[in-house]
Write a protein that holds these residues in place. Structure first.
Motif, short mmCIF file in Angstrom:
data_model
loop_
_atom_site.label_atom_id
_atom_site.label_comp_id
_atom_site.label_asym_id
_atom_site.label_seq_id
_atom_site.Cartn_x
_atom_site.Cartn_y
_atom_site.Cartn_z
N GLY A 76 0.80 -1.21 0.00
CA GLY A 76 0.00 0.00 0.00
C GLY A 76 0.84 1.26 0.00
O GLY A 76 2.07 1.23 -0.05
N GLU A 77 0.15 2.38 0.11
CA GLU A 77 0.79 3.69 0.02
C GLU A 77 1.82 3.92 1.12
O GLU A 77 2.88 4.51 0.89
CB GLU A 77 -0.27 4.79 0.07
N GLU A 78 1.52 3.43 2.34
CA GLU A 78 2.44 3.66 3.46
C GLU A 78 3.80 3.02 3.21
O GLU A 78 4.84 3.65 3.44
CB GLU A 78 1.83 3.11 4.76
N VAL A 79 3.78 1.78 2.74
CA VAL A 79 5.05 1.10 2.46
C VAL A 79 5.74 1.75 1.27
O VAL A 79 6.96 1.96 1.28
CB VAL A 79 4.81 -0.41 2.22
N ALA A 80 4.98 2.08 0.25
CA ALA A 80 5.56 2.73 -0.93
C ALA A 80 6.23 4.04 -0.55
O ALA A 80 7.34 4.35 -1.01
CB ALA A 80 4.49 2.96 -1.99
N ASP A 81 5.59 4.82 0.31
CA ASP A 81 6.17 6.09 0.74
C ASP A 81 7.48 5.88 1.50
O ASP A 81 8.43 6.66 1.36
CB ASP A 81 5.19 6.84 1.64
N ALA A 82 7.53 4.82 2.32
CA ALA A 82 8.76 4.52 3.06
C ALA A 82 9.91 4.23 2.11
O ALA A 82 11.05 4.66 2.35
CB ALA A 82 8.52 3.34 4.00
N PHE A 83 9.63 3.56 1.00
CA PHE A 83 10.68 3.26 0.03
C PHE A 83 11.06 4.49 -0.79
O PHE A 83 12.23 4.66 -1.14
CB PHE A 83 10.28 2.08 -0.85
N ARG A 84 10.10 5.33 -1.09
CA ARG A 84 10.43 6.57 -1.80
C ARG A 84 11.37 7.43 -0.96
O ARG A 84 12.28 8.07 -1.47
CB ARG A 84 9.16 7.35 -2.13
N GLU A 85 11.14 7.43 0.34
CA GLU A 85 11.98 8.21 1.24
C GLU A 85 13.36 7.60 1.40
O GLU A 85 14.37 8.30 1.43
CB GLU A 85 11.31 8.33 2.61
N SER A 86 13.42 6.26 1.49
CA SER A 86 14.70 5.57 1.68
C SER A 86 15.53 5.50 0.40
O SER A 86 16.75 5.44 0.46
CB SER A 86 14.45 4.16 2.22
N PHE A 87 14.85 5.53 -0.76
CA PHE A 87 15.53 5.45 -2.06
C PHE A 87 15.13 6.66 -2.91
O PHE A 87 14.49 6.52 -3.96
CB PHE A 87 15.15 4.15 -2.79
N PRO A 88 15.49 7.87 -2.47
CA PRO A 88 14.98 9.09 -3.14
C PRO A 88 15.40 9.21 -4.60
O PRO A 88 14.69 9.81 -5.40
CB PRO A 88 15.57 10.22 -2.29
N ASP A 89 16.56 8.65 -4.96
CA ASP A 89 17.07 8.83 -6.31
C ASP A 89 16.70 7.69 -7.27
O ASP A 89 16.80 7.86 -8.49
CB ASP A 89 18.59 8.98 -6.29
N ASN A 90 16.32 6.54 -6.72
CA ASN A 90 16.09 5.40 -7.62
C ASN A 90 14.90 4.52 -7.21
O ASN A 90 14.88 3.34 -7.52
CB ASN A 90 17.36 4.55 -7.75
N TRP A 91 13.92 5.12 -6.51
CA TRP A 91 12.77 4.31 -6.09
C TRP A 91 11.98 3.78 -7.27
O TRP A 91 11.31 2.72 -7.16
CB TRP A 91 11.86 5.11 -5.15
N LYS A 92 12.04 4.44 -8.42
CA LYS A 92 11.30 3.95 -9.59
C LYS A 92 11.82 2.61 -10.08
O LYS A 92 11.12 1.89 -10.80
CB LYS A 92 11.36 5.00 -10.71
N GLY A 93 13.04 2.27 -9.67
CA GLY A 93 13.60 0.98 -10.06
C GLY A 93 13.09 -0.18 -9.22
O GLY A 93 13.35 -1.34 -9.55
N ILE A 94 12.37 0.15 -8.13
CA ILE A 94 11.89 -0.93 -7.26
C ILE A 94 10.39 -0.89 -7.02
O ILE A 94 9.83 -1.83 -6.44
CB ILE A 94 12.62 -0.90 -5.89
N LEU A 95 9.72 0.15 -7.47
CA LEU A 95 8.26 0.28 -7.31
C LEU A 95 7.60 0.48 -8.67
O LEU A 95 8.08 1.26 -9.49
CB LEU A 95 7.92 1.48 -6.43
#
Length: 288
Positions: A198-217
């Protein structure tokens, strides 16, 4: 021999068999010549029902005697007894514990005197490190220069917390490990196609991987849902920490896609046992 659904991947895990017990190995770790290791499957044990058959968890309601026998069978593959094993006490933390021979047997034949430990490290030969899984990511570490090893559990919380990086840092503080001397493997775990968040987990990864989160979500089928690639996220962490890409093996196996052979929390709705990752530093004086 077990039949597995494999992902397209350069790191093809091998299936081995000891007696009636099948298990999985990484050729890259074997090439170091320093360790014995395996990842268990559901097969080759004595547990029954939802735990059938190679369950290595005492905490999910299985019969203790059955789990004892399952551990004994795994230990036999290492040419050892269960009293050489040391187990984690996983609670989705990023806590890492150095273990010594004084810890041998803890979690199997002895009670543990520690809690909240998701990673284990040692430089002592003959200790079999054990961590447990049913979709989360197993991380194996071998310091080929200083002869030290680590084994860590990384679910989504551990991955956001960069468990792989913290394990290497802990090995560095204790054993002088440098990332460039590490050979690592990312073990069987849930794949991106099977892992909706869900959104909560996705947001946590966007924050932890600010430069390359699109490669994992990537966007899920439903609005507000996403498909998360934990294996790729952990690979990124290891590379960013300084482990050369050629020294990282990423599994070609998804636990959920292979739920008949590997325990999967998602596929079973939580009615399952646990798989185990096992790693031992070889004693140079003892042949395998």
């Amino acid at each position: 021999m077990v039949s597995l659904v494999r992902k397209e991947c350069k790191d093809h895990m091998e299936i081995r068999q000891y007696g009636k017990v099948p298990y999985l190995t990484f050729p890259l770790l074997e090439k170091t010549g320093l360790v014995r290791h395996l990842f268990s499957t559901r097969e080759g044990g004595v547990s029954t029902g939802i735990y059938s058959s190679m369950n290595v968890s005492y905490s999910r309601g299985d019969n203790k005697e059955a789990v004892d026998e399952n551990f004994r069978r795994i230990a036999e593959i290492f040419g050892a007894a269960p009293d050489k094993m040391v187990c984690s006490r996983q609670t989705h933390t990023t806590n890492i514990r150095r273990v010594t021979k004084a810890d041998c047997g803890k979690g199997v034949v002895r009670e543990t005197d520690y809690e909240d430990v998701d990673g284990l490290i040692t430089d002592e030969p003959g200790i079999i490190l054990c961590t447990f899984y049913a979709d989360c990511v197993p991380l194996y570490f071998v310091d080929t220069k200083h002869r030290a090893i680590g084994l860590s559990h990384s679910g989504w919380r551990g991955t956001v917390g960069r468990m792989g990086e913290l394990t290497i840092k802990a090995m560095g503080e204790v054993f002088n490990t440098r990332a460039e001397d590490v050979t690592a493997a990312i073990g069987p775990s849930i794949c991106q196609d099977c892992y909706e968040v869900g959104e909560e987990v996705a947001d946590a990864f966007r924050e932890s991987f600010p430069d390359n989160w699109k490669g994992i979500l990537k966007d899920g089928v439903k609005e507000g849902k996403y498909q998360l690639n934990l294996q790729e996220a952990n690979r990124m962490i290891l590379e960013e920490t300084g482990v050369p890409s050629g020294q990282i093996a990423v599994t070609d196996l998804c636990t959920c896609c292979n739920s008949k052979v590997l325990f999967s929390h998602r596929a079973s709705g939580g009615k399952r046992g646990n798989l185990g990752a096992f790693l031992e530093l070889k004693d140079e004086l003892r042949k395998f």
